[in-house]
Write a protein that holds these residues in place. Structure first.
Motif, PDB file in Angstrom:
ATOM      1  N   LEU A 164       0.839  -1.199   0.000  1.00  0.00           N
ATOM      2  CA  LEU A 164       0.000   0.000   0.000  1.00  0.00           C
ATOM      3  C   LEU A 164       0.876   1.251   0.000  1.00  0.00           C
ATOM      4  O   LEU A 164       2.084   1.172   0.213  1.00  0.00           O
ATOM      5  CB  LEU A 164      -0.898  -0.012   1.230  1.00  0.00           C
ATOM      6  CG  LEU A 164      -1.909  -1.171   1.278  1.00  0.00           C
ATOM      7  CD1 LEU A 164      -2.533  -1.255   2.645  1.00  0.00           C
ATOM      8  CD2 LEU A 164      -2.982  -0.982   0.220  1.00  0.00           C
ATOM      9  N   LEU A 165       0.219   2.387  -0.195  1.00  0.00           N
ATOM     10  CA  LEU A 165       0.942   3.663  -0.145  1.00  0.00           C
ATOM     11  C   LEU A 165       1.609   3.811   1.219  1.00  0.00           C
ATOM     12  O   LEU A 165       0.985   3.553   2.243  1.00  0.00           O
ATOM     13  CB  LEU A 165      -0.041   4.817  -0.328  1.00  0.00           C
ATOM     14  CG  LEU A 165      -0.467   5.143  -1.757  1.00  0.00           C
ATOM     15  CD1 LEU A 165      -1.508   6.235  -1.729  1.00  0.00           C
ATOM     16  CD2 LEU A 165       0.723   5.587  -2.573  1.00  0.00           C
ATOM     17  N   GLY A 166       2.873   4.199   1.224  1.00  0.00           N
ATOM     18  CA  GLY A 166       3.579   4.418   2.483  1.00  0.00           C
ATOM     19  C   GLY A 166       4.014   3.130   3.160  1.00  0.00           C
ATOM     20  O   GLY A 166       4.386   3.139   4.336  1.00  0.00           O
ATOM     21  N   LEU A 184      -7.526   5.997  17.070  1.00  0.00           N
ATOM     22  CA  LEU A 184      -7.378   6.789  18.296  1.00  0.00           C
ATOM     23  C   LEU A 184      -7.762   5.972  19.508  1.00  0.00           C
ATOM     24  O   LEU A 184      -7.250   6.160  20.608  1.00  0.00           O
ATOM     25  CB  LEU A 184      -8.286   8.032  18.245  1.00  0.00           C
ATOM     26  CG  LEU A 184      -7.870   9.134  17.279  1.00  0.00           C
ATOM     27  CD1 LEU A 184      -8.927  10.223  17.305  1.00  0.00           C
ATOM     28  CD2 LEU A 184      -6.542   9.695  17.691  1.00  0.00           C
ATOM     29  N   LEU A 185      -8.713   5.082  19.326  1.00  0.00           N
ATOM     30  CA  LEU A 185      -9.224   4.322  20.466  1.00  0.00           C
ATOM     31  C   LEU A 185      -8.457   3.015  20.635  1.00  0.00           C
ATOM     32  O   LEU A 185      -8.669   2.289  21.554  1.00  0.00           O
ATOM     33  CB  LEU A 185     -10.722   4.022  20.262  1.00  0.00           C
ATOM     34  CG  LEU A 185     -11.563   5.290  20.104  1.00  0.00           C
ATOM     35  CD1 LEU A 185     -12.979   4.925  19.724  1.00  0.00           C
ATOM     36  CD2 LEU A 185     -11.569   6.067  21.410  1.00  0.00           C
ATOM     37  N   HIS A 242       3.906  -5.240   3.909  1.00  0.00           N
ATOM     38  CA  HIS A 242       2.697  -4.906   4.653  1.00  0.00           C
ATOM     39  C   HIS A 242       3.037  -4.831   6.135  1.00  0.00           C
ATOM     40  O   HIS A 242       3.597  -5.768   6.694  1.00  0.00           O
ATOM     41  CB  HIS A 242       1.639  -5.993   4.397  1.00  0.00           C
ATOM     42  CG  HIS A 242       0.269  -5.597   4.883  1.00  0.00           C
ATOM     43  ND1 HIS A 242      -0.361  -4.439   4.509  1.00  0.00           N
ATOM     44  CD2 HIS A 242      -0.587  -6.221   5.717  1.00  0.00           C
ATOM     45  CE1 HIS A 242      -1.541  -4.359   5.078  1.00  0.00           C
ATOM     46  NE2 HIS A 242      -1.701  -5.432   5.821  1.00  0.00           N
ATOM     47  N   GLU A 243       2.686  -3.737   6.752  1.00  0.00           N
ATOM     48  CA  GLU A 243       2.921  -3.523   8.184  1.00  0.00           C
ATOM     49  C   GLU A 243       4.368  -3.842   8.563  1.00  0.00           C
ATOM     50  O   GLU A 243       4.637  -4.645   9.461  1.00  0.00           O
ATOM     51  CB  GLU A 243       1.929  -4.362   9.005  1.00  0.00           C
ATOM     52  CG  GLU A 243       0.494  -3.896   8.760  1.00  0.00           C
ATOM     53  CD  GLU A 243      -0.512  -4.653   9.607  1.00  0.00           C
ATOM     54  OE1 GLU A 243      -0.134  -5.675  10.190  1.00  0.00           O
ATOM     55  OE2 GLU A 243      -1.659  -4.200   9.655  1.00  0.00           O
ATOM     56  N   SER A 275      -8.213  -5.530   1.739  1.00  0.00           N
ATOM     57  CA  SER A 275      -9.038  -5.458   2.952  1.00  0.00           C
ATOM     58  C   SER A 275      -9.348  -3.997   3.236  1.00  0.00           C
ATOM     59  O   SER A 275      -8.500  -3.120   3.043  1.00  0.00           O
ATOM     60  CB  SER A 275      -8.303  -6.089   4.125  1.00  0.00           C
ATOM     61  OG  SER A 275      -7.099  -5.411   4.340  1.00  0.00           O
ATOM     62  N   PRO A 276     -10.589  -3.709   3.685  1.00  0.00           N
ATOM     63  CA  PRO A 276     -10.981  -2.305   3.830  1.00  0.00           C
ATOM     64  C   PRO A 276     -10.160  -1.585   4.893  1.00  0.00           C
ATOM     65  O   PRO A 276      -9.700  -2.191   5.854  1.00  0.00           O
ATOM     66  CB  PRO A 276     -12.451  -2.399   4.245  1.00  0.00           C
ATOM     67  CG  PRO A 276     -12.609  -3.766   4.799  1.00  0.00           C
ATOM     68  CD  PRO A 276     -11.644  -4.638   4.084  1.00  0.00           C
ATOM     69  N   ALA A 277      -9.973  -0.298   4.668  1.00  0.00           N
ATOM     70  CA  ALA A 277      -9.245   0.525   5.633  1.00  0.00           C
ATOM     71  C   ALA A 277     -10.069   0.635   6.908  1.00  0.00           C
ATOM     72  O   ALA A 277     -11.290   0.582   6.869  1.00  0.00           O
ATOM     73  CB  ALA A 277      -9.025   1.912   5.045  1.00  0.00           C
ATOM     74  N   PRO A 278      -9.425   0.746   8.080  1.00  0.00           N
ATOM     75  CA  PRO A 278     -10.200   0.888   9.315  1.00  0.00           C
ATOM     76  C   PRO A 278     -10.997   2.181   9.298  1.00  0.00           C
ATOM     77  O   PRO A 278     -10.546   3.175   8.719  1.00  0.00           O
ATOM     78  CB  PRO A 278      -9.124   0.920  10.400  1.00  0.00           C
ATOM     79  CG  PRO A 278      -7.886   1.343   9.722  1.00  0.00           C
ATOM     80  CD  PRO A 278      -7.987   0.860   8.326  1.00  0.00           C
TER      81      PRO A 278
END
Lengths: 263, 311
Positions: free
Chosen positions: A49-51, A262-263, A235-236, A253-256
């Motif tokens: 993914l990007l980044g 934050l949580l 990835h990660e 897989s969809p982005a969170p």
């Protein structure tokens, strides 16, 4: 027969348990635990993914940055401890094509950009007499002849990206690393790139028919599926070798949902 | 229980969205901050509010800047000599381009300035010298004030303002856009390709422009003296100048002007290239470079005055 041929192939880029720092966010790790060997005539497709650190990995593979940990070998030579002119010969055997327009030099014309590496390394490469013919052949092959005397800023992204490819091929490298070459290109340009890189890998006339080792870092690996290609996923911060392009499904897989981090 | 969790959440400082890692890039912080990040924090971070902290930070910045500039100058010098014969066909046009930018294109401005300089110096001194009957010192005044001091310094400041500032912007933008990394990827040493032609070009340009400025200022000085009816023949004026000039003057003026050019090129290239910059930091880097160039040129000028006095 195939396995016998494979066993004779030399390793051109080796990263052993390497940790690569992020250049965009200094002080952070982009990729860690990289165990990766690129052998000659390989066609690698690195998805992520990007980044995810694809550019950082390619910069290290091209000997631009050194890994913060681990071993890095280029054509069998360990050049992790020092990056000086001693490894210049090895570095010139690797071509790197940057993404996002190829980082061309705006004060030079398209011809000047493509000719610069050859002009600078004339003494090293011994290509003094054949420079003009080489540049003309490259521009002709990449359909850039009509733009030879234009400034890079006057051209569209697709042509600038091709100029960056021509510039990287000028010194006839054995290994070609490409950072997201299809980003922002229309389907016609994208198709040209995929076909041309497969031709280069098999041996193109512009490279005197020599086969090339190619590593492409991409966001979407699906167009690059071809028998014999090798795949890896970033990835990660993990580098994982894959068997098939289907295993890139993790990227879809969809982005969170916004704010959940934050949580 | 929920209340406690909510309180804890409220106390947790939220990371600004810009600094949060993107999805897919779970970035881990390296165990030890790099020397570059600490240096960048000292050089470009906010100054502490306390009196001692403020001056301490300023002192650290000064030391780091001197260290960085010194190291950059030595690296440039090393590259200049170690790659003396490398890629001449590439470097020659770059040096010519620098000579055109920092030299030929500045010539009209230099000539205008020299014309004004002759007026200022002669206009002010003629009335004073005429009152005490010391017109025979007109040439001496021109040599002392213009040839030795004002000419070289004004030329250096002109080159700095017109070319030096543009240098920082050009190089810092090239670095921010990744062009410097592209050079490295092609096996081209950025110091050799970007800095060495600028150092050579600016040193020669400041030297050549100073000669033009000095000659033109001497001519315009006589013109203004003539217009103010000073009884001085051209031959006498030239004799006065020749009498005031010493052999050491030629050597020191040449050395001083070349060093001015080297300082301007080195400092501006250092601020453009030596640190990774974002595009929004380019203007601040330009201001820093210009200020440091002025300080260093004046300090060098003071050093040469001492050499004159001792010599």
């Amino acid at each position: 027969m195939e396995s016998a041929r494979n066993s004779n192939r030399r390793a051109v880029i080796e990263l052993i348990d390497a940790t690569i720092a992020s250049r965009r966010a200094p002080g952070t790790v982009a990729v860690e635990g990289v165990d990766w060997t690129v052998e000659e005539e390989d066609f690698w497709v690195i998805g992520g993914l990007l980044g995810s650190g694809k550019s950082d990995l390619l910069a290290t593979a091209a000997a631009l940055t050194k890994p913060t940990r681990g071993t890095y070998r280029l054509f069998g030579q360990d050049i992790s401890p020092t990056y000086d002119n001693e490894c210049l010969t090895e570095r010139l055997r690797v071509g790197l094509v940057f993404g996002e327009g190829g980082r061309l030099f705006n004060q030079l014309t398209i011809w000047g950009n493509v000719a610069l590496p050859l002009q600078y390394h004339q003494a090293t490469t011994g290509a003094e007499g054949e420079m003009d013919e080489r540049i003309a052949a490259l521009l002709e092959t990449l359909d850039l002849s009509d733009h030879a005397h234009h400034a890079p800023s006057s051209l569209g992204l697709g042509w600038r990206q091709r100029t960056a490819l021509a510039r990287a091929l000028t010194l006839k490298p054995e290994v070609l690393l490409l950072d997201n070459p299809l980003a922002g290109l229309d389907p016609r340009h994208a198709r040209w790139w995929i076909d041309f890189l497969f031709q280069l890998s098999a041996g193109h006339a512009v490279m005197d028919g020599q086969t090339m080792t190619i590593v492409v870092a991409v966001d979407d690996p699906r167009p690059w599926q071809q028998p014999g290609n090798r795949f890896a996923l970033l990835h990660e911060t993990r580098f994982t070798l894959l068997n098939d392009v289907q295993e890139f499904n993790v990227l879809e897989s969809p982005a969170p949902p916004h704010g959940t981090d934050l949580l | 229980m929920q209340l406690c969790a909510a309180r804890a959440l409220l106390k947790t400082p939220l990371t600004p969205w810009r600094t949060r890692p993107k999805f897919g890039a779970v970035q881990k912080v390296l165990t030890k901050p790099s020397a570059e990040s600490i240096k960048a924090l000292v050089l470009r971070g906010p100054l502490p509010p306390s009196f001692v902290g403020f001056f301490g930070c300023k002192l650290l910045r000064l030391i780091l800047t001197v260290q960085g500039l010194g190291a950059f100058a030595l690296i440039t010098l090393g590259v200049m000599f170690s790659k003396l014969g490398t890629a001449r066909s590439v470097l020659r046009p770059l040096i010519r381009s620098q000579l055109a930018h920092a030299g030929v294109r500045l010539l009209p401005m230099v000539l205008f300035l020299s014309f004004a300089l002759g007026l200022v110096v002669i206009g002010q001194t003629v009335s004073l010298l005429s009152r005490v009957g010391a017109n025979e010192y007109l040439g001496t005044v021109m040599v002392t004030a213009v040839l030795r001091e004002l000419g070289p310094l004004l030329t250096a400041l002109l080159v700095l303002s017109r070319v030096g500032a543009a240098n920082v912007i050009e190089l810092a933008t090239a670095r921010a856009l990744g062009e410097v990394e592209a050079l490295e990827a092609l096996g081209i040493d950025p110091i050799h390709y970007l800095v060495v032609p600028r150092v050579i070009g600016m040193a020669l340009s400041v030297f050549a422009l100073t000669i033009y400025l000095n000659l033109c200022a001497l001519a315009s000085g006589y013109l203004w003296a003539f217009l103010q009816d000073v009884p001085l023949k051209p031959g006498e004026y030239v004799q006065q100048i020749a009498g005031a000039l010493e052999g050491l003057d030629f050597v020191l003026i040449a050395l001083k002007t070349c060093f001015f050019g080297v300082i301007i090129a080195t400092v501006t290239c250092y601020h453009g290239l030596a640190q990774p910059l974002r595009l929004e930091e380019v203007s601040a880097a330009t201001i820093r470079a210009v200020a440091q160039c002025v300080i260093l040129c004046v300090m060098l000028d003071a050093l040469f005055i001492v050499i004159y006095l001792v010599g």
